[in-house]
Design an enzyme around this catalytic site. Structure first.
Site, PDB file in Angstrom:
ATOM      1  N   TRP A 102       0.822  -1.218   0.000  1.00 38.78           N
ATOM      2  CA  TRP A 102       0.000   0.000   0.000  1.00 38.78           C
ATOM      3  C   TRP A 102       0.847   1.254   0.000  1.00 38.78           C
ATOM      4  O   TRP A 102       0.509   2.238  -0.670  1.00 38.78           O
ATOM      5  CB  TRP A 102      -1.007  -0.011   1.150  1.00 38.78           C
ATOM      6  CG  TRP A 102      -2.177  -0.878   0.814  1.00 38.78           C
ATOM      7  CD1 TRP A 102      -2.542  -2.038   1.436  1.00 38.78           C
ATOM      8  CD2 TRP A 102      -3.127  -0.687  -0.258  1.00 38.78           C
ATOM      9  NE1 TRP A 102      -3.653  -2.566   0.808  1.00 38.78           N
ATOM     10  CE2 TRP A 102      -4.030  -1.772  -0.222  1.00 38.78           C
ATOM     11  CE3 TRP A 102      -3.286   0.280  -1.243  1.00 38.78           C
ATOM     12  CZ2 TRP A 102      -5.091  -1.897  -1.136  1.00 38.78           C
ATOM     13  CZ3 TRP A 102      -4.332   0.154  -2.150  1.00 38.78           C
ATOM     14  CH2 TRP A 102      -5.222  -0.921  -2.082  1.00 38.78           C
ATOM     15  N   ASP A 174      -1.355   6.595   6.265  1.00 39.91           N
ATOM     16  CA  ASP A 174      -2.476   5.812   5.745  1.00 39.91           C
ATOM     17  C   ASP A 174      -2.814   4.751   6.796  1.00 39.91           C
ATOM     18  O   ASP A 174      -2.136   3.735   6.899  1.00 39.91           O
ATOM     19  CB  ASP A 174      -2.059   5.156   4.422  1.00 39.91           C
ATOM     20  CG  ASP A 174      -3.132   4.228   3.874  1.00 39.91           C
ATOM     21  OD1 ASP A 174      -4.202   4.070   4.507  1.00 39.91           O
ATOM     22  OD2 ASP A 174      -2.886   3.644   2.782  1.00 39.91           O
ATOM     23  N   LYS A 198     -12.304  -1.422   6.118  1.00 42.62           N
ATOM     24  CA  LYS A 198     -11.539  -2.392   6.902  1.00 42.62           C
ATOM     25  C   LYS A 198     -12.052  -2.395   8.344  1.00 42.62           C
ATOM     26  O   LYS A 198     -12.472  -3.414   8.851  1.00 42.62           O
ATOM     27  CB  LYS A 198     -10.037  -2.059   6.897  1.00 42.62           C
ATOM     28  CG  LYS A 198      -9.408  -1.746   5.536  1.00 42.62           C
ATOM     29  CD  LYS A 198      -9.643  -2.762   4.493  1.00 42.62           C
ATOM     30  CE  LYS A 198      -9.182  -2.493   3.077  1.00 42.62           C
ATOM     31  NZ  LYS A 198      -8.014  -1.743   2.779  1.00 42.62           N
TER      32      LYS A 198
HETATM   33  C1  LIG Z   1      -7.539  -1.089   1.446  1.00 42.18           C
HETATM   34  C2  LIG Z   1      -6.460  -0.103   1.585  1.00 42.18           C
HETATM   35  C3  LIG Z   1      -6.352   1.015   0.724  1.00 42.18           C
HETATM   36  C4  LIG Z   1      -7.247   1.245  -0.468  1.00 42.18           C
HETATM   37  O1  LIG Z   1      -8.514   1.530  -0.158  1.00 42.18           O
HETATM   38  P1  LIG Z   1      -9.606   1.802  -1.303  1.00 42.18           P
HETATM   39  O2  LIG Z   1     -10.732   2.300  -0.491  1.00 42.18           O
HETATM   40  O3  LIG Z   1      -9.855   0.523  -2.009  1.00 42.18           O
HETATM   41  O4  LIG Z   1      -9.063   2.843  -2.219  1.00 42.18           O
HETATM   42  C5  LIG Z   1      -5.320   1.900   0.941  1.00 42.18           C
HETATM   43  N1  LIG Z   1      -4.452   1.722   1.942  1.00 42.18           N
HETATM   44  C6  LIG Z   1      -4.512   0.665   2.780  1.00 42.18           C
HETATM   45  C7  LIG Z   1      -3.514   0.517   3.872  1.00 42.18           C
HETATM   46  C8  LIG Z   1      -5.523  -0.289   2.632  1.00 42.18           C
HETATM   47  O5  LIG Z   1      -5.589  -1.333   3.454  1.00 42.18           O
END
Ligand SMILES: *Cc1c(COP(=O)(O)O)cnc(C)c1O
Length: 362
Positions: A102, A174, A198
């Site tokens: 990511w 993030d 998540k």
């Molecule tokens: C799932 C995830 C994303 C992407 O999320 P989307 O909503 O599909 O754009 C970005 N960063 C991390 C750490 C993730 O687990």
């Protein structure tokens, strides 16, 4: 339903109490005669709910008043673009630290706008174990507009528990897959962001927590819906927000409060992760190759030492009601995502299944 445990990495399982409440009020929310998803986001009822959700998140995460909380469209990846467009100002450089999939994806998007050092790789492997350079040793560029990293790499199963000290350079993280899993000190960050699917609620929503002074310096050519100044001015309702996701996120925040907040939730998450890692480490049948200091509590990848059992493991686990254990295609093997909504009983059932499966196939 009670005997099914969903280990999907995202969209992930939601707390059962929340699902039942949403079901109960699905067609008639708060006696309005219609569903919450059929109401105007500008109605007093909806606005009250939305403000309450924000306040509950502020309480849970102890977010200071000089930080704005924005409810945005575009998921985690939307913010990969929004962040450089909002934070670069007239600078050219941004620091992106690489620890897995990511952080890599964030880097690729930021490269469209900023000068990025693509060799800021922080993972090291020795004797088959992957580790991460301690925060104090990260090579921070004093000229960077901001520093970006990913505290929990959802795909790789790597979690960084320390927070790097970046001085006056805003720190951006993030936290899509670790938000609300443990307390964090918001004041150490300039900006935190997370896609909802998540650990918060259904997909379609991204939460941005941003320090006030970082708002208002966006590039002129930024799409309005990504401009934090505009989203802040309109209380995240410049355009129609993802109303149902916002509502469900609000229910999850209230549920977390009833669980005792993040201190209690963290204890449970530590217990869950320990249960699974301890079993994996004790077994000759399974393995996890992430150094103990950076093992993720939310996403636990593991492999079968003899990978020829992979397919039978996946089909037998599904029959046992343990769903979505297949690892990410780039990593292979298995992955158990054990977000806040996963009860301890789910991890216990998984460990029991794994033990039985190993005994039958040794
Ligand atoms: C799932 C995830 C994303 C992407 O999320 P989307 O909503 O599909 O754009 C970005 N960063 C991390 C750490 C993730 O687990």
């Amino acid at each position: 339903m009670n005997n099914i445990f969903n280990f999907c990495a995202g969209p992930a399982m939601l707390p059962q109490a929340v699902m039942l409440q949403a079901q109960k009020e699905f067609c008639n929310w708060q006696d309005n005669g219609v569903s919450v998803m059929e109401m105007s986001h500008r109605s007093p009822e909806y606005m009250t709910m939305a403000a309450e959700a924000e306040q509950d998140l502020r309480d849970l995460m102890d977010i200071p008043d000089n930080y704005k909380v924005l409810f945005c469209h575009g998921g985690g990846r939307g913010q990969f673009s929004a962040i450089p467009l909002n934070l670069l100002g007239d600078k050219l450089d941004a620091d992106y630290f690489l620890t897995g999939q990511w952080s890599h994806s964030a880097t690729l998007e930021a490269k469209k706008y900023a000068r990025i050092n693509e060799t800021n790789i922080l993972t090291t492997t020795s004797e088959g174990k992957t580790s991460v350079l301690p925060c104090a040793q990260w090579p921070i560029n004093a000229g960077a507009a901001y520093v970006h990293y990913c505290p929990n790499e959802t795909v790789d199963g790597i979690e960084i528990f320390d927070v790097p000290e970046t001085g006056v350079i805003p720190l951006v993280a993030d936290i899509s897959s670790t938000i609300l899993s443990r307390p964090i000190d918001v004041t150490k960050f300039g900006l935190l962001y997370a896609g909802a699917q998540k650990n918060i609620g259904p997909a379609g929503l991204a939460i941005v927590i941003v320090r006030e002074d970082l708002i208002g310096h966006a590039r002129r050519a930024i799409p309005s819906i990504f401009d934090y100044a505009i989203q802040d001015k309109f209380n995240s309702m410049y355009n129609t927000p993802p109303t149902y996701s916002w509502y469900l996120a609000g229910l999850v925040f209230k549920w977390l409060k009833t669980q005792g907040g993040l201190v209690e939730v963290e204890k449970r998450n530590i217990m869950k992760a320990n249960l699974l890692y301890t079993f994996i480490d004790s077994s000759d049948f399974y393995q996890n190759n992430i150094d103990k200091s950076v093992r993720s509590r939310m996403n636990i990848p593991f492999s079968l030492v003899d990978e020829s059992f992979n397919n039978s493991f996946l089909s037998a686990s599904k029959v046992a009601g343990l769903l979505n254990l297949k690892g990410h295609k780039s990593v292979g093997g298995m992955r158990a995502s054990v977000y806040n909504a996963m009860p301890i009983a789910g991890v216990e059932a998984l460990v029991k299944f794994m033990r039985d499966f190993a005994n039958e196939n040794m």
